[in-house]
Write an enzyme that holds these catalytic residues in place. Sequence first.
Site, PDB file in Angstrom:
ATOM      1  N   ARG A  93      40.364  16.777   6.919  1.00  0.00           N
ATOM      2  CA  ARG A  93      39.929  15.479   6.374  1.00  0.00           C
ATOM      3  C   ARG A  93      41.082  14.504   6.539  1.00  0.00           C
ATOM      4  O   ARG A  93      42.236  14.844   6.266  1.00  0.00           O
ATOM      5  CB  ARG A  93      39.566  15.614   4.899  1.00  0.00           C
ATOM      6  CG  ARG A  93      39.392  14.272   4.225  1.00  0.00           C
ATOM      7  CD  ARG A  93      38.825  14.381   2.844  1.00  0.00           C
ATOM      8  NE  ARG A  93      37.436  14.799   2.891  1.00  0.00           N
ATOM      9  CZ  ARG A  93      36.651  14.901   1.815  1.00  0.00           C
ATOM     10  NH1 ARG A  93      37.132  14.597   0.625  1.00  0.00           N
ATOM     11  NH2 ARG A  93      35.399  15.281   1.930  1.00  0.00           N
ATOM     12  N   HIS A 151      30.740  12.679   7.998  1.00  0.00           N
ATOM     13  CA  HIS A 151      31.021  13.862   7.166  1.00  0.00           C
ATOM     14  C   HIS A 151      29.917  14.881   7.474  1.00  0.00           C
ATOM     15  O   HIS A 151      29.031  15.142   6.665  1.00  0.00           O
ATOM     16  CB  HIS A 151      31.021  13.450   5.692  1.00  0.00           C
ATOM     17  CG  HIS A 151      31.625  14.442   4.753  1.00  0.00           C
ATOM     18  ND1 HIS A 151      31.986  15.711   5.125  1.00  0.00           N
ATOM     19  CD2 HIS A 151      31.931  14.336   3.427  1.00  0.00           C
ATOM     20  CE1 HIS A 151      32.494  16.340   4.077  1.00  0.00           C
ATOM     21  NE2 HIS A 151      32.469  15.524   3.028  1.00  0.00           N
TER      22      HIS A 151
HETATM   23  C1  NCD Z   1      32.274  12.496  -0.164  1.00  0.00           C
HETATM   24  C2  NCD Z   1      33.296  12.069   0.890  1.00  0.00           C
HETATM   25  O1  NCD Z   1      34.420  12.583   0.887  1.00  0.00           O
HETATM   26  O2  NCD Z   1      32.908  11.282   1.731  1.00  0.00           O
HETATM   27  N1  NCD Z   1      32.738  13.551  -0.965  1.00  0.00           N
HETATM   28  C3  NCD Z   1      32.364  14.834  -0.670  1.00  0.00           C
HETATM   29  O3  NCD Z   1      32.893  15.439   0.236  1.00  0.00           O
HETATM   30  N2  NCD Z   1      31.344  15.365  -1.362  1.00  0.00           N
HETATM   31  C4  NCD Z   1      31.744  11.368  -0.965  1.00  0.00           C
HETATM   32  C5  NCD Z   1      32.700  10.453  -1.667  1.00  0.00           C
HETATM   33  O4  NCD Z   1      33.909  10.614  -1.645  1.00  0.00           O
HETATM   34  O5  NCD Z   1      32.182   9.519  -2.288  1.00  0.00           O
END
Ligand code: NCD
Length: 311
Positions: free
Chosen positions: A109, A137
């Site tokens: 990430r 994502h």
């Molecule tokens: C999401 C992201 O990281 O985009 N989180 C996740 O992985 N469930 C949503 C978010 O941060 O709002």
Amino acid sequence: MAFKNRDLLSIRDFSKAEILHIMDVASEMDRSLKAKDRKYSRALEGSVLASLFFEPSTRTRLSFEAAMNYLGGRVIGFSEPSHTSIVKGESFEDTIRVVDGYCDIFVMRHPQNFSAMRAAELAVKPVVNGGDGTNEHPTQTLFDLYTIMKNFRSMENLKVGFLGDLKYGRTVHSLSFALALFHPVFYFISPKSLALPAQYMDGLVKAGVECHEEEDLMKVGDRLDILYVTRIQKERFINPKDYQAVKGVYQIDRSFLSHAKDSLRIMHPLPRVDEINPQLDRAPQSIYFQQAHNALPVRMAVLALILGAVE
Ligand code: NCD
């Protein structure tokens, strides 16, 4: 279908048949977890996942790491880039090249769009995108779809409302493209300043999807099968004043349910801030915690497929 050693960077790289196959493997992982038959508990024995989180995460990191553990593999990595040589000035590129020699697969990430793609260009080992900036994502999408499939039996012909921050929210960018393969009608509900960017809207329209844009949830709430709520992505705003202008703009509570079909299901990728009142948590319509739990079997399926432990 070839998943072995494949990068998972964008949901758009996967066909409908491939997505449905991942759902099948996830169902089998789910069955096995629930039956506690430990059928896959050594499936990735001897394999190492590098878990590189340049941005905060709870669900994505922990569910990937749990998935690797449940499959008998091991995990290395960091959740805080300030504890790495990046603070000494090491580049992202060098970091990826080095870790490539220590693992069999990456999950990453990063705050920059297309950073997972950049890592995949540098690494020999497959890269799974755990969120790249405001772009995509894709594994969130896979368990969003899995959750939809379990609740609706089919993903076809659903009326889906996406609520909140559609500009910066990467989960919506990925999920809308995947659902586009299943003949949906979309309602994009947001303040004008957080509307779905043209590049995504154009792609959906080109794919033949009926798309509506709306600012007022009440105008379309009664038509929806799914309301996919998202957090306003505070950390992505360049000007804090722009965030203040939209902060708390949608806050749904029990009163919303009287405007919706009984069969409505409310989803949210989490974390939530103030957009869903906790009084809704016990409502049968609310499936966001179930959704978060589905991350585990789906990410087990992703790791097992890419590392060739299942076909
Ligand atoms: C999401 C992201 O990281 O985009 N989180 C996740 O992985 N469930 C949503 C978010 O941060 O709002």
